[in-house]
Design an enzyme around this catalytic site. Structure first.
Site, PDB file in Angstrom:
ATOM      1  N   GLU A   1      -2.378   0.386  -9.190  1.00  0.00           N
ATOM      2  CA  GLU A   1      -3.579   0.567  -8.384  1.00  0.00           C
ATOM      3  C   GLU A   1      -4.370   1.730  -8.979  1.00  0.00           C
ATOM      4  OE1 GLU A   1      -3.037   1.326  -4.193  1.00  0.00           O
ATOM      5  OE2 GLU A   1      -5.168   1.149  -3.794  1.00  0.00           O
TER       6      GLU A   1
ATOM      7  N   ALA B   1       2.373   8.306  -3.325  1.00  0.00           N
ATOM      8  CA  ALA B   1       3.264   7.150  -3.395  1.00  0.00           C
ATOM      9  C   ALA B   1       2.439   5.875  -3.451  1.00  0.00           C
ATOM     10  CB  ALA B   1       4.178   7.108  -2.177  1.00  0.00           C
ATOM     11  N   MET B   2       3.113   4.778  -3.785  1.00  0.00           N
ATOM     12  CA  MET B   2       2.415   3.509  -4.005  1.00  0.00           C
ATOM     13  C   MET B   2       3.196   2.336  -3.417  1.00  0.00           C
ATOM     14  SD  MET B   2      -0.145   1.902  -5.225  1.00  0.00           S
ATOM     15  CE  MET B   2      -0.291   0.124  -5.076  1.00  0.00           C
ATOM     16  N   GLU B   3       2.460   1.453  -2.733  1.00  0.00           N
ATOM     17  CA  GLU B   3       3.057   0.383  -1.918  1.00  0.00           C
ATOM     18  C   GLU B   3       3.358  -0.913  -2.660  1.00  0.00           C
ATOM     19  OE1 GLU B   3      -0.198   1.434  -1.764  1.00  0.00           O
ATOM     20  OE2 GLU B   3      -1.557  -0.225  -1.272  1.00  0.00           O
ATOM     21  N   ASN B   4       3.633  -0.884  -3.973  1.00  0.00           N
ATOM     22  CA  ASN B   4       3.945  -2.113  -4.716  1.00  0.00           C
ATOM     23  C   ASN B   4       4.882  -3.014  -3.910  1.00  0.00           C
ATOM     24  OD1 ASN B   4       2.821  -0.693  -7.102  1.00  0.00           O
ATOM     25  ND2 ASN B   4       4.678   0.507  -6.868  1.00  0.00           N
TER      26      ASN B   4
ATOM     27  N   GLU C   1       3.581   3.690   3.248  1.00  0.00           N
ATOM     28  CA  GLU C   1       3.736   2.693   2.179  1.00  0.00           C
ATOM     29  C   GLU C   1       4.428   1.442   2.721  1.00  0.00           C
ATOM     30  OE1 GLU C   1       1.870   3.438  -0.052  1.00  0.00           O
ATOM     31  OE2 GLU C   1       1.812   5.631   0.018  1.00  0.00           O
TER      32      GLU C   1
ATOM     33  N   HIS D   1       1.984  -0.729   4.600  1.00  0.00           N
ATOM     34  CA  HIS D   1       1.082  -1.489   3.729  1.00  0.00           C
ATOM     35  C   HIS D   1       1.588  -2.905   3.489  1.00  0.00           C
ATOM     36  CE1 HIS D   1      -2.255   0.922   2.470  1.00  0.00           C
ATOM     37  NE2 HIS D   1      -1.569   1.866   1.862  1.00  0.00           N
TER      38      HIS D   1
HETATM   39  N1  BES Z   1      -2.260   2.985  -2.314  1.00  0.00           N
HETATM   40  C1  BES Z   1      -2.084   4.386  -2.251  1.00  0.00           C
HETATM   41  C2  BES Z   1      -1.694   4.998  -3.554  1.00  0.00           C
HETATM   42  C3  BES Z   1      -2.789   5.092  -4.576  1.00  0.00           C
HETATM   43  C4  BES Z   1      -3.837   5.932  -4.416  1.00  0.00           C
HETATM   44  C5  BES Z   1      -2.761   4.371  -5.728  1.00  0.00           C
HETATM   45  C6  BES Z   1      -4.828   6.026  -5.385  1.00  0.00           C
HETATM   46  C7  BES Z   1      -3.747   4.451  -6.684  1.00  0.00           C
HETATM   47  C8  BES Z   1      -4.788   5.295  -6.523  1.00  0.00           C
HETATM   48  C9  BES Z   1      -1.017   4.759  -1.236  1.00  0.00           C
HETATM   49  O1  BES Z   1      -0.805   3.831  -0.239  1.00  0.00           O
HETATM   50  C10 BES Z   1      -1.487   6.000  -0.545  1.00  0.00           C
HETATM   51  O2  BES Z   1      -2.436   5.929   0.170  1.00  0.00           O
HETATM   52  N2  BES Z   1      -0.830   7.124  -0.803  1.00  0.00           N
HETATM   53  C11 BES Z   1      -1.222   8.414  -0.301  1.00  0.00           C
HETATM   54  C12 BES Z   1      -0.312   8.917   0.769  1.00  0.00           C
HETATM   55  C13 BES Z   1      -0.590   8.380   2.124  1.00  0.00           C
HETATM   56  C14 BES Z   1       0.428   8.893   3.118  1.00  0.00           C
HETATM   57  C15 BES Z   1      -1.964   8.652   2.632  1.00  0.00           C
HETATM   58  C16 BES Z   1      -1.161   9.356  -1.482  1.00  0.00           C
HETATM   59  O3  BES Z   1      -0.636   8.957  -2.513  1.00  0.00           O
HETATM   60  O4  BES Z   1      -1.626  10.465  -1.366  1.00  0.00           O
HETATM   61 ZN    ZN Z   2      -2.161   3.857   1.342  1.00  0.00          ZN
END
Ligand code: BES
Ligand code: ZN
Length: 853
Positions: free
Chosen positions: A122, A258-261, A294, A297
């Site tokens: 992502e 973190a990432m929700e793969n 995550e 998601h």
């Molecule tokens: N989908 C995002 C991770 C992401 C963000 C991937 C930007 C690529 C580019 C993930 O679900 C997310 O939102 N992570 C947050 C933490 C969350 C608790 C708000 C993060 O990584 O800060």
């Molecule tokens: Zn997110």
């Protein structure tokens, strides 16, 4: 010279892809510098598309071969990918590409972290792995084969369910159609912390958290959080997990949290690994929230995804809202709300009121990575909260059921989301939709009137111009209001006023005595509130408001007023504030975590923003001095209370990270930090020596550093933790956080020479440079050394990791608040960054927008 201006992408230009992908099969032959990726993709023409050009994204790929229906095909290299002539019928595309994971320092695509292979796709990272229509509206099932030298990479993971595996290979199948941004692969020498979960319909799920050898003891808490999240989503949203296994991997080098793969969440190790000795209560709470986020998601993001990246808030705003509900349920609802509002004011308000202001659903971008912002996330979550407030809990639940029913398996838009609410409630939400398209923070002004036995609230709204938006229409603002009598009894329980006009009056008849309103309860809308009341009224609300949020807010208002009067007129700290706060601290019926929040005061950056809005030029040194003076006044005025408060909130028994004991520790540590001003660090030193957990150890270290008595503790701390990266991040950060403003830049500068300053690791870079930028008085110290140091390092990091560089440029977004000298110094630095040869698209977009302020 710099490259030509990057291309701008517009929401209004959306068109569907010309082909549908029916299946994807990938083989990875892993090698640190020469990984081969073989793809077999079944395409067919998309009947709904008008543009039938066959274009596949691809970046930094070496094409080895390409075939269509088994025959070699000639491809044309175009900007950002390749084109080919294809049949007007279903066909199979086969390609082989070579990539270099070791050289990938941007941490996007396939890269290596500590000898381990991992991916981050992502938003647009998959195109660095193979040629593909890398857009979220193209969804397909994926079959995977991973091959590697079995000695170094005994574990090989991907999305979905594990299929056959053996010496040097592993196969995976993901039966759920997904966009490429949810693809993930991890391979390396990893150890699993395993568990299991049975879903509401009785299906067993294998759970595992995978870590590097040596981190096994830091997994238990994350696993508990995962199981709680799975149960909560079943109970509250009726959503069940949909694969046979769920894997989480911790990696040290990661740009985000973190990432929700799908089925294989990848976490920054700082956001999943925790033990009592190495992680603070705050870390534990954040880990619980991110695991939940995550995991959630899986339904809000994966099963229902985004049509295009302009719709990012569809998954992020909703999922942040859901994780906030989860934390409120697991812990304390008012404490979570206050924490979130503090964060919103610290991060989203400055963004919305400065040069980077953009709608929750932006209408254009150059680099999508720059739009994972506080506005999309936090304001995006506030918008969902307002929608729920307006339609009510039951209607919200019904609408969500319809959303999951109607859109499962689809790539959706905000229009789809709003439509679900309109269809299930019969309400016209066209005005509400402005929350998605108008940027800026609405300002609500309140005037009270009392005549006969009728009390009236006159509300008005306006919104200052923001980039690209000079004129704004009035929005729907839910204003939660309650009325109190002189004794503090509620004479009207909370009700929601719907402010939809520029000016609107709400009457409350039948009040024989003048009621006292409590307005914007629970912070029912992300607005600023202007209500001309005096400090007696605020003190009354601090003592009596029946809404926990507004009671805290009253204390905050008193503190702000005291600070502003100190800055502007040199006034002494407000006795009304100190006395009111003292009474509250003494009230043992109040949650310790809540009292700890009460002890806080508006941040220096927030005060600078307030002064700027009042038409004044904030002086960071004066703001710092006033803030310190108020803390000193608290120490003096609570001198008798502090030791008792500290003693009463010591937690007996083994460490538990739950809200109860964590709240006690937060109150004890807030007391300790004031107490240290009185006892010269005696109590803090004892706490440091006796600490058996990081929460106590780190707060004692902070208190000692603040009292300039931290030298011994600092080296003891380093000796103890030098082999733990996450703790050494804290060691760096804490020293900058506690440095005197005049020493902040030199401290940070010295750290850049430290053997442990591994600047290519985003966590370490942020531990030093991010914290430098957050120290208001230090970053804005008059010599401008902080600006130059940050700019030097952003310039150095940009070619290595554009995403993290660009995000940190936002440190400069508030520059127009300050005096001309500071503005001049910042402009010099921004222009120096902008003028770099080959500056990334990410950083170019950020500095350009900030400079255009
Ligand atoms: N989908 C995002 C991770 C992401 C963000 C991937 C930007 C690529 C580019 C993930 O679900 C997310 O939102 N992570 C947050 C933490 C969350 C608790 C708000 C993060 O990584 O800060
Ligand atoms: Zn997110």
């Amino acid at each position: 010279m710099k490259d030509a201006a990057p291309q701008t992408i517009y929401l209004k230009d959306y068109t569907p892809f010309g082909f549908i992908v029916d299946s994807v099969a990938l083989t990875f032959r892993l090698h640190p510098t020469a990984t081969r990726v073989l793809s077999t993709i079944r395409f067919r023409p998309n009947p709904d598309a008008t543009d039938n050009r066959f274009f596949l994204h691809g970046e930094q790929l070496t094409l080895i071969s390409a075939k269509i229906n088994g025959t070699d095909v000639t491809t044309r290299t175009v900007e950002g990918g390749i084109e080919a002539d294809v049949p007007n019928a279903p066909f199979t595309w086969e390609a082989e590409v070579e990539i270099n994971p070791q050289a990938n320092t941007a941490l996007e695509g396939l890269y290596m972290s500590n000898g381990m292979y991992c991916t981050q796709c992502e938003a647009e990272g998959f195109r660095k792995i193979t040629y593909y229509p890398d857009r979220p509206d193209v969804m397909s099932t994926f079959d995977l084969r991973i091959e590697a030298d079995g000695d170094n990479t005994p574990v090989m993971l991907s999305n979905g369910n594990g299929a056959e595996s053996g010496a040097g290979f592993a196969n995976w199948t993901d039966p759920w159609p997904k966009p490429a941004y949810l693809f993930a692969l991890v391979a390396g020498d990893l150890i699993a912390h395993e568990d299991s979960f049975t879903t509401m319909s009785g299906k067993p799920v294998k759970l595992a958290i995978w870590v590097r050898p040596g981190d096994e003891h830091k997994c238990a808490f994350g696993m508990e959080a995962l199981k709680k999240s799975m149960t909560w989503d079943e109970e509250v949203y009726g959503r069940e997990y949909d694969l046979d296994e769920f894997n989480i991997v911790a990696v040290d080098d990661f740009n985000m949290g973190a990432m929700e793969n799908k089925g294989l969440n990848i976490f920054n190790s700082s956001c999943v690994l925790a033990s009592p000795e190495t992680a603070t209560d705050g870390n534990f709470e954040r880990i619980e929230a991110i695991i939940a986020h995550e995991y959630f998601h899986n339904w809000t993001g994966n099963r229902i995804t985004c049509r295009d990246w302009f719709q990012l808030c569809l998954k992020e705003g909703l999922t942040v809202f859901r994780d906030a509900q989860f934390t409120a349920d697991m812990r304390s609802e008012p404490v979570k709300r206050i924490d979130d509002v503090i964060a919103l004011r610290a991060r989203q308000f400055p963004e919305d009121q400065g040069p980077l202001s953009h709608p929750v659903r932006p209408e254009s971008f150059q680099e999508i990575n720059n739009f994972y912002t506080a506005t999309v996330y936090e304001k995006g979550a506030e918008v969902i909260g307002m929608l729920k407030t307006l339609v009510g809990d039951e209607a919200y639940a019904k609408a969500l059921d319809l959303y999951f029913d109607r859109h499962d398996g689809q790539a959706c838009t905000i229009e789809d989301w709003i439509q679900v609410f309109e269809d299930s409630t019969g309400r016209d939400l066209s005005q509400f939709k402005l929350w998605y398209s108008q940027s800026g923070t609405p300002e609500v002004t309140v005037r009270e009137e009392y005549e006969g036995d009728t009390f009236t609230l006159h509300l008005s709204q306006k919104s200052a111009p923001t980039p690209g938006q000079d004129q704004k229409a009035p929005q729907v603002i839910p204003v939660a209001v309650g009325l109190l009598n002189d004794n503090g009894d509620e004479v009207l329980p909370t009700q929601v006023l719907e402010l939809t006009e520029t000016e609107q009056s709400f009457t409350f008849p039948g009040h024989a005595t003048r009621p006292i309103p409590s307005i914007l309860r629970g912070f029912s809308a992300p607005v600023t509130l202007t209500h001309d009341i005096d400090n007696d009224r605020r003190a009354f609300l601090l003592a009596h408001d029946t809404d926990a949020f507004n009671r805290w807010e009253a204390g905050r208002d008193l503190a702000r007023d005291s600070l502003l009067k100190a800055i502007q007129q040199g006034e002494a700290p407000s006795a009304a504030y100190l006395d009111g706060l003292k009474a509250l601290l003494r009230d043992d019926s109040l949650d310790p975590a809540y009292r700890a929040l009460m002890l806080g005061q508006p941040s220096q950056s927030e005060l600078a923003a307030t002064l700027h809005k009042m038409g004044e030029t904030p002086d960071p040194a004066a703001i710092h001095a006033a803030s310190e003076a108020l803390r000193e006044a608290k120490a003096q005025s609570f001198a008798e209370l502090l030791p008792a408060l500290y003693a009463a909130n010591q937690v007996e028994g083994p460490y538990r990270p739950d809200a109860g004991p964590a709240g006690q520790r937060s109150l004890a540590n807030a007391a300790l930090s004031l107490l240290t001003r009185l006892d010269g660090g005696e109590t803090a030193a004892k706490q440091f020596d006796a600490a058996d957990n990081m929460t106590l150890q780190l707060s004692a270290l902070g208190a000692l550093l603040d009292a300039a008595k931290g030298e011994d503790a600092l080296s003891a701390f380093y000796d103890q933790w030098q082999n733990d990266r996450l703790v050494i991040d804290k060691w760096f950060s804490m020293q900058i956080m506690q440095a005197k403003p005049e020493n902040v830049a030199t401290t940070a500068q010295a750290f850049t020479q430290h053997a442990d300053f591994d600047w290519k690791n985003p966590n370490r870079f942020r531990a030093v440079m991010g914290v430098l930028a957050m120290h208001h008085a230090g970053f804005h110290f008059e010599d401008g050394a902080g600006y130059t140091l940050l700019a030097d390092w952003l310039i150095k990091l940009d070619p290595v990791n554009p995403q993290t560089t660009a995000r940190m440029c936002s440190a400069f977004q508030t520059w127009k608040r300050y005096d001309e000298t500071r503005q001049g110094k910042i402009r010099t630095e921004l222009e120096r960054i902008a003028g770099q040869d080959g500056l990334s698209r990410d950083t170019t977009e950020m500095v350009t927008r900030i400079l255009n302020a």
